[in-house]
Structures are given as structure tokens and as C-alpha cells.
Design an enzyme around this catalytic site. Structure first.
Site, short mmCIF file in Angstrom:
data_model
loop_
_atom_site.label_atom_id
_atom_site.label_comp_id
_atom_site.label_asym_id
_atom_site.label_seq_id
_atom_site.Cartn_x
_atom_site.Cartn_y
_atom_site.Cartn_z
N GLY A 1 0.82 -1.21 0.00
CA GLY A 1 0.00 0.00 0.00
C GLY A 1 0.85 1.26 0.00
O GLY A 1 1.04 1.90 1.03
N THR B 1 -1.13 -3.97 -6.49
CA THR B 1 -1.13 -5.26 -7.16
C THR B 1 -1.66 -6.35 -6.22
O THR B 1 -1.24 -6.42 -5.07
CB THR B 1 0.28 -5.61 -7.63
OG1 THR B 1 0.72 -4.57 -8.51
CG2 THR B 1 0.33 -6.95 -8.38
N GLU C 1 12.55 -3.72 -4.10
CA GLU C 1 11.60 -3.88 -5.20
C GLU C 1 12.27 -3.64 -6.55
O GLU C 1 12.10 -4.42 -7.49
CB GLU C 1 10.43 -2.90 -5.02
CG GLU C 1 9.41 -3.00 -6.16
CD GLU C 1 8.17 -2.13 -5.94
OE1 GLU C 1 8.18 -1.29 -5.00
OE2 GLU C 1 7.21 -2.31 -6.70
C1 LIG Z 1 1.77 -2.74 -13.18
C2 LIG Z 1 1.85 -1.85 -12.00
C3 LIG Z 1 1.82 -2.37 -10.72
C4 LIG Z 1 1.87 -1.53 -9.60
N1 LIG Z 1 1.79 -2.09 -8.36
C5 LIG Z 1 1.78 -1.27 -7.27
C6 LIG Z 1 1.61 -1.81 -5.97
O1 LIG Z 1 1.49 -3.02 -5.79
N2 LIG Z 1 1.58 -0.97 -4.93
C7 LIG Z 1 1.71 0.37 -5.08
O2 LIG Z 1 1.70 1.09 -4.09
N3 LIG Z 1 1.87 0.93 -6.32
C8 LIG Z 1 1.88 0.13 -7.40
N4 LIG Z 1 2.01 0.68 -8.67
C9 LIG Z 1 2.04 2.13 -8.79
C10 LIG Z 1 3.34 2.76 -9.25
O3 LIG Z 1 4.29 2.73 -8.23
C11 LIG Z 1 3.02 4.20 -9.70
O4 LIG Z 1 2.17 4.11 -10.82
C12 LIG Z 1 4.25 4.96 -10.07
O5 LIG Z 1 5.03 5.25 -8.94
C13 LIG Z 1 3.93 6.27 -10.81
O6 LIG Z 1 2.99 7.05 -10.15
P1 LIG Z 1 1.71 7.62 -10.92
O7 LIG Z 1 1.05 6.48 -11.56
O8 LIG Z 1 0.95 8.44 -9.99
O9 LIG Z 1 2.29 8.53 -12.08
P2 LIG Z 1 2.75 10.07 -11.94
O10 LIG Z 1 3.64 10.20 -10.78
O11 LIG Z 1 1.59 10.96 -12.03
O12 LIG Z 1 3.64 10.21 -13.25
C14 LIG Z 1 3.12 10.60 -14.52
C15 LIG Z 1 4.30 10.90 -15.44
O13 LIG Z 1 5.03 12.03 -14.93
C16 LIG Z 1 6.40 11.70 -14.78
N5 LIG Z 1 6.96 12.42 -13.64
C17 LIG Z 1 6.46 12.53 -12.40
N6 LIG Z 1 7.31 13.20 -11.61
C18 LIG Z 1 8.39 13.52 -12.37
C19 LIG Z 1 9.61 14.22 -12.13
N7 LIG Z 1 9.92 14.71 -10.93
N8 LIG Z 1 10.47 14.36 -13.15
C20 LIG Z 1 10.18 13.87 -14.38
N9 LIG Z 1 9.05 13.20 -14.66
C21 LIG Z 1 8.16 13.04 -13.67
C22 LIG Z 1 6.41 10.20 -14.55
O14 LIG Z 1 7.67 9.63 -14.82
C23 LIG Z 1 5.32 9.76 -15.49
O15 LIG Z 1 5.85 9.64 -16.78
C24 LIG Z 1 1.96 -0.15 -9.79
C25 LIG Z 1 2.01 0.39 -11.08
C26 LIG Z 1 1.94 -0.45 -12.18
C27 LIG Z 1 1.98 0.15 -13.56
#
Ligand SMILES: Cc1cc2nc3c(=O)[nH]c(=O)nc-3n(C[C@H](O)[C@H](O)[C@H](O)COP(=O)(O)OP(=O)(O)OC[C@H]3O[C@@H](n4cnc5c(N)ncnc54)[C@H](O)[C@@H]3O)c2cc1C
Lengths: 406, 379
Positions: free
Chosen positions: A129, A163, A246
Site C-alpha cells: 500500500g 497489485t 523492489e
Molecule cells: C503494473 C503496476 C503495478 C503496480 N503495483 C503497485 C503496488 O502493488 N503498490 C503500489 O503502491 N503501487 C503500485 N504501482 C504504482 C506505481 O508505483 C506508480 O504508478 C508509479 O510510482 C507512478 O505514479 P503515478 O502512476 O501516480 O504517475 P505520476 O507520478 O503521475 O507520473 C506521470 C508521469 O510524470 C512523470 N513524472 C512525475 N514526476 C516527475 C519528475 N519529478 N520528473 C520527471 N518526470 C516526472 C512520470 O515519470 C510519469 O511519466 C503499480 C504500477 C503499475 C503500472
């Protein structure tokens, strides 16, 4: 070292006797029960039970935590012996690979004794989480609140992209315990039961058609204060350490292989080295000299195979460095980044190689491999998002390794 | 073998780094260039390097070497790459000495290898005949004479060809233009009648020459190995030379990268260090990853030589393809990130680009080696 050799002999004998055919490489002339048959399931269950009883699912952990208390040297020998027969590790998942390492490092003795044995034995499935709708890359911006009430925390908020949350028994969760502190300093790392009142889970469907991740809602969920790991408001340190585990785990899954040594005899040193060329040959054909007939795709395939080789050697170099006590923390972001991008390239290339045969969704007209390719290609897009996006890994390298200014 | 340097190798690295930083910094190459130095490297310095044991590092003790391996020789190449130090390491210690070790008779080795180890003798392998590397494309012709052979043909990019005490010439005794069979090796005195050597001035300010053989005659004692069967020798020699060159490229690319990162931390625009701009940060971080991979494949390849591993040729091609691409990327980005000053001759960064491009094309570029890797892997 004589003891170690005795240990090796014992381990080998035990594995020979107890590891069932479905969980290792088949011996000459041997057959295994069909996937999904009752006998198949029984073998898997039996193997899990027997090896866990011995503590070998978590060999170096103390006995009271479900391990076998082996020395690192003994554990290495055991790993070698398991690798020798290609035995499948009995227990995997978030508990074993992500949570357990940080419990061993940060939890108190009571917590270790309560949580580790169930992880070692695979009795409890965990989910992670971390991410929230408003806190992804900027994970420390998380808003899920936990307020102390007697000897319990009351938790309200939501986690997303979790996940396997719908299958998990417990969750390790980042919560905000001090809303007034700066964002990194008010976070705690807490464990609670997913069956607690106030927890609800709704699965989310992925572009690949799978729905193995979820959004979770917490509405007045009560978690025991004794299940807060480390110190209150000190959870960010644990959170970051877990992310390192991870990231290295993810990169290990996505790439790196030694080169084929013995092409001529048809034997290769690594069983999992699926040469892309072998996959591509039936689709592209070969010219009179045996080369893949499409020169551009061939060039792309060589590029991926070579980079995979270089990447595998980099992982080896990093582990050689770790053995000599070198600081190799910086390689985690590099390998997470590189492995993700490499796997995406590989998947794109395979779709190009198979053409529209790799875009079938379901039903007739496609082989199982082709249908899996469609899903695998789509799933790979998540590689550079999960566990911290590629952009975030590059930020980490720029800052921590290269020392570039903010 | 561990991919981490052991204590002795670390010592060697430290000595080499300090030595070239003091005696052969980039300014040394610039000086040789600007003065139009006839030799193209400092003989005095080469002698000192030989005294440090660099020339004989991987050569037999009987000839004055120390019988270490390519893991060690690679350390020296990498450090020399960092300052672009011009030395006859590649021409003499690798290309020349390796041919002698593999195809030379005992008397031939005894005559020439001690000079290699002591830093007194320079060798040059004359194989290339056109701009792109094609190891078996040899038109230089051998004809048998009453008491030896006669050579006719023309070679280009003969490294250290104009200062060599002895040339080793690849020539064709039979077979078609690009055939693997039918190649032979001969020792030729550069002063022999019919040999005409012209130094060619290259962009990287390093040594190369054009050599014409017009009815040059040599005795039987000049033949190295069996007539018509040189390809196996050449394959092994090119593999070793390619990895040594990769080590040099690793050094020069690492240095160019570190200089660029340092510049990103000092140059200011818009009231901020340019290294704070994410457009540059991410490119720098990507290059860091590419360099890490380049280092891994180079170190493994060098160790594969010492261990006699059979997958060596594949590793060589994987290494050269990666180093060619990475050195090109890093040196081009280095110029871009330096801005206008990067285009000036006064700033040293341009020297790295020129050497990278030359090293990239010598002994096969990325395209050549990707194709070779695929062939070796059966596709
Ligand atoms: C298949 C899968 C499994 C997952 N499983 C888990 C899980 O089990 N538990 C859990 O907690 N999370 C999980 N996640 C979540 C994952 O950790 C997040 O999706 C990830 O950290 C990105 O956050 P966001 O989706 O909010 O994207 P955002 O942070 O909104 O990013 C959007 C875009 O902006 C870019 N960006 C953001 N900040 C910056 C910066 N400072 N500089 C340059 N670019 C930037 C990002 O690289 C991305 O391209 C999972 C994700 C996927 C795809």
C-alpha cells in the site's frame, strides 16, 4: 570447509529425494503430471510444505522466524544446489521479497516472530500500500491518515494500483501520522489485516486485459499500534529501503543473460535464455546463409540480445562488487531503469517480428504464444512505471550518483 | 574471475593513472600535433612506460615480459584512453606481438619480442586496404619467387606504419578477393626496396600510414606461419586488439563523461547551474547507464581472453558494438552540453570526439560487429 562440503552433500541428497518433478528440471526420461491436474497441485503443495518445514524457504532467517538459521555460506551452497537442478523457490511474492527484508532490518523481535514465520511458510499473502491517487512519483505526498486512538490507529484514505490487493490477506501500508511535519517526516510504516472492517477493494482492469491491480478504500479502519514498524513518523526510511529491494527484484526479472556458448551442439548454458532469434526464425525465415531474412529486424534483435548480455554482466559485476563490500546501492536505479526499457524494446520488437499475429486478443487463429505475446507486450508498458517510473530512476541517478544540482 | 579489480590491478591502475596524468595529459597530444612531431608519440615516454612493465605485461617472461594477462593490459589501455595518450601499445604490443606469438617461429619471436618488451622496437601490422574494416578483403598479392616471395599492393591506416622497425604484412597467396582462405603473413623491412611509406595525418592526431609494396621481395625466413593459412591467426589477433581498443574507448568515454558532468555543475545560465535542467540530467543519467554496460562487457571480454573461454568472439563483437555506440553518444553529447566552447580547438573535449570516431571505425564499427555477433550466434 569440510563442513560446508558435508552440508552440500546433505542438501543435494535431500533435494534429490524431496523436490518433485514439477518443481525442477526433469531428469532423463522422466515425465511430470499435467499442469493443473490434481497430482500436479499435490506435488506443489507437498514441496512447499516439506521445504518450509525445513526452514529452507528462508534459509538464513532465524529458526524462530521460520528460517533455518543457515550461515550465508551455507545458504549460498543451498542456492547453488537448487540452481543445479533448477528447483523453483517455494515461496515468492511481496511478503518474501519486499516486506521480509525490511522487517529483518527494522522490526522489533516481537514483530519478527509474529510476521516472518507466516511469510516463510507462505501462509499469508501481502500487498503493497504505497501509491495513492494523488501520490505516485511524489510518493511522500501521500495523504492516507492514521490517527492514534488508544492502542490502535484509525486509518482513512485510499491506495491505488495495489497489485493483488483483492487476493491479499495483509497489507504493508504507508500512512501519514503527523500532518504538520514536512512531508517526509510525518510518514509511518504499518501492517494490518485486509479483512479489517472498513477496508474495501475494487479491481481495476489493465490495458492487457488482466485485472491484477486494485484501488483500496480505508474508512475508519482500526490497526493495532504494535504493528507499526520502526519508529512513528520514521516510516520514510523503511519505505525507501523497501523500494530498493523492489527495484532490484524487478530488474532481475526483466533481463540479463549469459551468451550462448554452444550453439552448434544446440545446448546453451542458461535454460532461460530464450533466444529471440529462435522465436523470430519461423516468422522471418532465413536466407541462404542462415541469417534472419529481414536485415532491419535482425539488427534490432542483435541489439537487444547484446544489450541483454551487457546488462547481465553488469548485474554480475555489481554482485561481485557487493561481495567485496563495495557500495552498490547506485546500481539499483540504473538496473531498474535499464531492465524496464530493454524489456519494452524486446516486446516491441517481437510484435514487429510476428506482425498482426502478435495482436490477437483471444480465440481462434492464434497460437498460445502469440496470444501471450499480445498481453506481454501491453503488460511491459508498466515496467517503466511500476516501482518508480523511468524518469524517477533517472532523477535518482542524476542526483545521487552524478551529484547534479536540484 | 571476479569482475572487480584485485589489489595488484588496482595498484597498476593507480600508477598508470598518475603516470599519464603527469606525463601524457591531453596537452601532450596537442603539443605533438602542433609541432608536427615526426614520430607521433614520445619515444622517451614509451621507453619509460616499457620500464614500468606496460609493454611486456601480457608477453612471455623469456622475452622480458611479465606474463600477466589482458585483464591487466586492459587497465593500461583504459588509463591511456583517459588522456588520449599516444603510444605504440596497440600496434606493437597487441597487433604485432600477438601475430608473432601465434604465427612466428622461435627465432622470429626471439629476434623481435625482446625489443617489444623493452620499448625499443616498434611493429606495425599492415592489413587494411580500404576505409571500412573487412578482415579478409585483401588484394595485396604474393607471388612465389626462387628463394622467397614477392609482394605487390597497397595498405592504408597502418597504425604506426611510418615509424615501425618491422612491418607485418597480410597478403593474398590464393583465393578470391574477400575469401578467408589464402591469406599469408610476412615480415618486411620498411627500408626494403619497393616499400613506400607515407604518413597520413588523421583527425585524431594519432599515427597511421599508407604503405605501398611495389615488387618487394622477401626471403623464406620472412614468412610467418603457413602460407595461405593466416586467417586463424588474424581472427585471434583482431579479437584481442579489438578488446584492447575497447578498453581504450572505455577510458576515453569515461573521461569525456566525467568532464561533461563537471561542466554541468559549474556552468550557469538563467541564474542556475545548467546541470539542474532535467533535459540535461536525464541524458547524463542515461549515459551513465550506457557506460556501466560498456564497462561490464569490456571487463568480461578481457577476462575471457585470459580464461581462454570459447565464447570470446561473441563477447568481442558485443563489446565493440557497445563501445562504438557508447563512445559516439558520450563524445557527441559532451560537445553539445559544452555549448559553443565545446566547438573550440582550445577546449580539450573535441579531442575525445575525434579519437572516439577513429577508434569506432578501426577493427569494425557497431554495424559490422552486430552482424558478426548474429552470425556467431547462428542467426
Ligand atoms: C503494473 C503496476 C503495478 C503496480 N503495483 C503497485 C503496488 O502493488 N503498490 C503500489 O503502491 N503501487 C503500485 N504501482 C504504482 C506505481 O508505483 C506508480 O504508478 C508509479 O510510482 C507512478 O505514479 P503515478 O502512476 O501516480 O504517475 P505520476 O507520478 O503521475 O507520473 C506521470 C508521469 O510524470 C512523470 N513524472 C512525475 N514526476 C516527475 C519528475 N519529478 N520528473 C520527471 N518526470 C516526472 C512520470 O515519470 C510519469 O511519466 C503499480 C504500477 C503499475 C503500472
Amino acid at each position: 570447509m569440510a563442513d560446508l562440503e558435508q552440508f552440500r552433500a546433505d542438501a543435494r541428497a535431500w533435494l534429490d529425494e524431496h523436490c518433485p518433478p514439477t518443481r525442477r528440471q526433469l531428469r532423463e526420461g522422466e515425465t511430470a503430471p499435467a499442469w493443473g491436474s490434481p497430482e500436479f497441485d499435490a506435488q506443489i503443495e507437498g514441496w512447499k510444505r516439506e521445504i518450509c518445514e525445513r526452514g529452507w524457504s528462508a534459509p538464513t532467517w532465524p529458526r524462530e522466524c521460520g528460517g533455518a538459521g543457515l550461515s550465508p555460506e551455507e545458504a549460498k551452497v543451498l542456492a547453488q544446489e537448487m540452481a543445479r537442478i533448477r528447483a523453483v523457490p517455494p515461496i515468492g511474492g511481496f511478503g518474501m521479497y519486499l516486506l521480509a527484508p525490511v522487517l529483518l532490518e527494522f522490526a522489533n523481535d516481537d514483530q519478527k516472530k509474529r510476521f516472518l514465520p507466516d511469510i516463510a511458510n507462505g501462509r499469508v499473502d501481502w500487498c503493497q500500500g504505497y501509491s495513492e491517487p494523488g501520490a505516485g512519483s511524489d510518493l511522500a505526498g501521500l495523504q492516507t491518515r492514521a490517527v492514534l486512538d488508544g492502542d490502535e490507529y484509525v486509518i482513512d484514505g485510499s491506495k491505488i494500483w495495489t497489485t493483488s490487493a483483492h487476493l491479499a490477506d495483509w497489507i504493508f501500508c504507508l500512512v501519514r501520522t503527523d500532518p504538520d511535519a514536512s512531508k517526509h517526516e510525518g510518514i509511518s510504516f504499518i501492517l494490518f489485516d485486509m479483512k479489517s472492517p472498513g477496508v474495501s477493494v475494487s479491481p481495476i482492469q489493465l490495458i492487457s486485459g488482466q485485472s491484477d491491480f486494485c484501488q483500496i478504500f480505508f474508512d475508519g479502519v482500526r490497526a493495532k499500534a504494535e504493528n507499526l514498524v520502526g519508529v512513528k513518523n520514521g516510516g520514510w526510511t523503511i519505505a525507501k529501503r523497501l523500494l530498493q529491494h523492489e527495484r532490484s527484484g524487478l530488474s532481475g526479472m526483466m533481463g540479463g543473460a549469459a551468451p550462448s556458448r554452444k550453439r552448434k551442439s544446440g545446448k546453451r548454458p542458461l535454460p532461460n535464455f530464450h533466444s529471440m532469434a529462435d522465436l523470430a526464425a519461423p516468422y522471418l525465415g532465413r536466407d541462404a546463409e542462415g541469417r534472419l531474412a529481414d536485415p532491419f529486424l535482425r539488427d534490432g534483435i542483435v541489439g537487444v540480445e547484446m544489450d541483454n548480455l551487457c546488462f547481465g554482466l553488469t548485474m554480475k559485476r555489481s554482485s561481485d562488487g557487493a561481495k567485496e563490500g563495495q557500495e552498490v546501492g547506485h546500481t539499483v536505479s540504473m538496473s531498474k531503469y535499464y531492465a524496464s526499457e530493454l524489456n519494452k524494446r524486446r516486446q516491441e520488437l517481437l510484435v514487429s517480428v510476428m506482425g498482426t499475429q502478435a495482436l490477437g486478443w483471444e480465440g481462434e487463429g492464434f497460437s498460445a504464444t502469440e496470444l501471450a505475446q499480445t498481453r506481454g507486450w501491453l503488460r511491459s508498458k508498466g515496467n517503466s512505471i511500476e516501482g518508480g517510473t523511468s524518469e524517477i530512476q533517472l532523477n535518482v541517478i542524476a542526483k545521487r550518483v552524478l551529484g547534479l544540482p536540484d | 574471475m571476479s569482475m572487480i579489480l584485485n589489489d595488484e590491478q588496482r595498484m597498476l591502475q593507480k600508477t598508470a593513472r598518475e603516470f599519464v596524468a603527469e606525463h601524457a595529459p591531453v596537452a601532450h597530444l596537442r603539443e605533438l600535433r602542433d609541432e608536427g612531431d615526426a614520430t607521433g608519440f614520445s619515444r622517451g615516454l614509451w621507453k619509460q612506460m616499457a620500464e614500468l612493465g606496460w609493454a611486456g605485461i601480457a608477453l612471455p617472461e623469456v622475452y622480458g615480459g611479465s606474463e600477466l594477462g589482458y585483464a591487466e593490459l586492459g587497465v593500461v589501455f583504459e588509463e591511456c584512453g583517459r588522456t588520449l595518450a599516444p603510444t605504440p601499445l596497440l600496434s606493437t604490443v597487441v597487433l604485432g606481438a600477438e601475430v608473432l606469438l601465434r604465427a612466428g617461429s622461435e627465432p622470429q619471436q626471439a629476434e623481435l619480442l625482446p625489443g617489444v618488451c623493452s620499448g625499443d622496437g616498434i611493429l606495425a601490422l599492415a592489413f587494411q586496404e580500404a576505409g571500412r574494416f573487412a578482415p579478409y578483403r585483401v588484394a595485396t598479392k604474393v607471388t612465389a619467387t626462387a628463394d622467397g616471395h614477392r609482394l605487390d599492393g597497397e595498405k592504408c591506416f597502418v597504425v604506426d606504419g611510418h615509424v615501425a622497425d618491422r612491418l607485418i604484412v597480410v597478403a593474398r597467396s590464393s583465393g578470391g578477393e574477400a575469401e578467408r582462405d589464402g591469406l599469408s603473413l610476412f615480415l618486411v623491412d620498411p627500408a626494403a626496396p619497393g616499400v613506400e611509406i607515407t604518413r597520413t595525418i588523421m583527425a585524431d592526431s594519432r599515427n597511421a600510414a599508407r604503405v605501398v609494396f611495389d615488387g618487394v621481395t622477401v626471403g623464406e625466413e620472412a614468412t610467418l606461419g603457413r602460407v595461405g593459412a593466416a586467417a586463424d591467426t588474424l581472427d585471434a589477433v583482431f579479437d584481442r586488439a579489438t578488446l584492447a581498443l575497447c578498453a581504450e574507448m572505455l577510458g576515453l568515454a569515461s573521461e569525456a563523461f566525467e568532464r561533461t558532468v563537471a561542466y554541468l555543475k559549474t556552468r550557469e545560465q538563467f541564474g542556475a547551474k545548467i546541470g539542474s535542467f532535467q533535459a540535461l540530467k536525464h541524458r547524463a543519467a542515461t549515459m551513465f547507464c550506457d557506460l556501466e554496460l560498456a564497462r561490464s562487457i569490456t571487463l568480461d571480454g578481457l577476462r575471457a581472453i585470459d580464461e581462454g573461454r570459447e565464447e570470446l568472439p561473441s563477447l568481442v563483437s558485443a563489446a565493440k558494438a557497445r563501445l562504438a555506440d557508447t563512445a559516439a553518444l558520450v563524445t557527441c553529447e559532451a560537445i553539445q552540453m559544452h555549448g559553443g566552447i565545446g566547438m573550440t580547438d582550445e577546449e580539450e573535449i573535441g579531442f575525445f570526439l575525434k579519437r572516439a570516431r577513429t577508434a569506432e571505425l578501426f577493427l569494425g564499427d557497431a554495424t559490422y560487429h552486430r552482424d558478426r555477433f548474429a552470425r556467431l550466434q547462428g542467426f
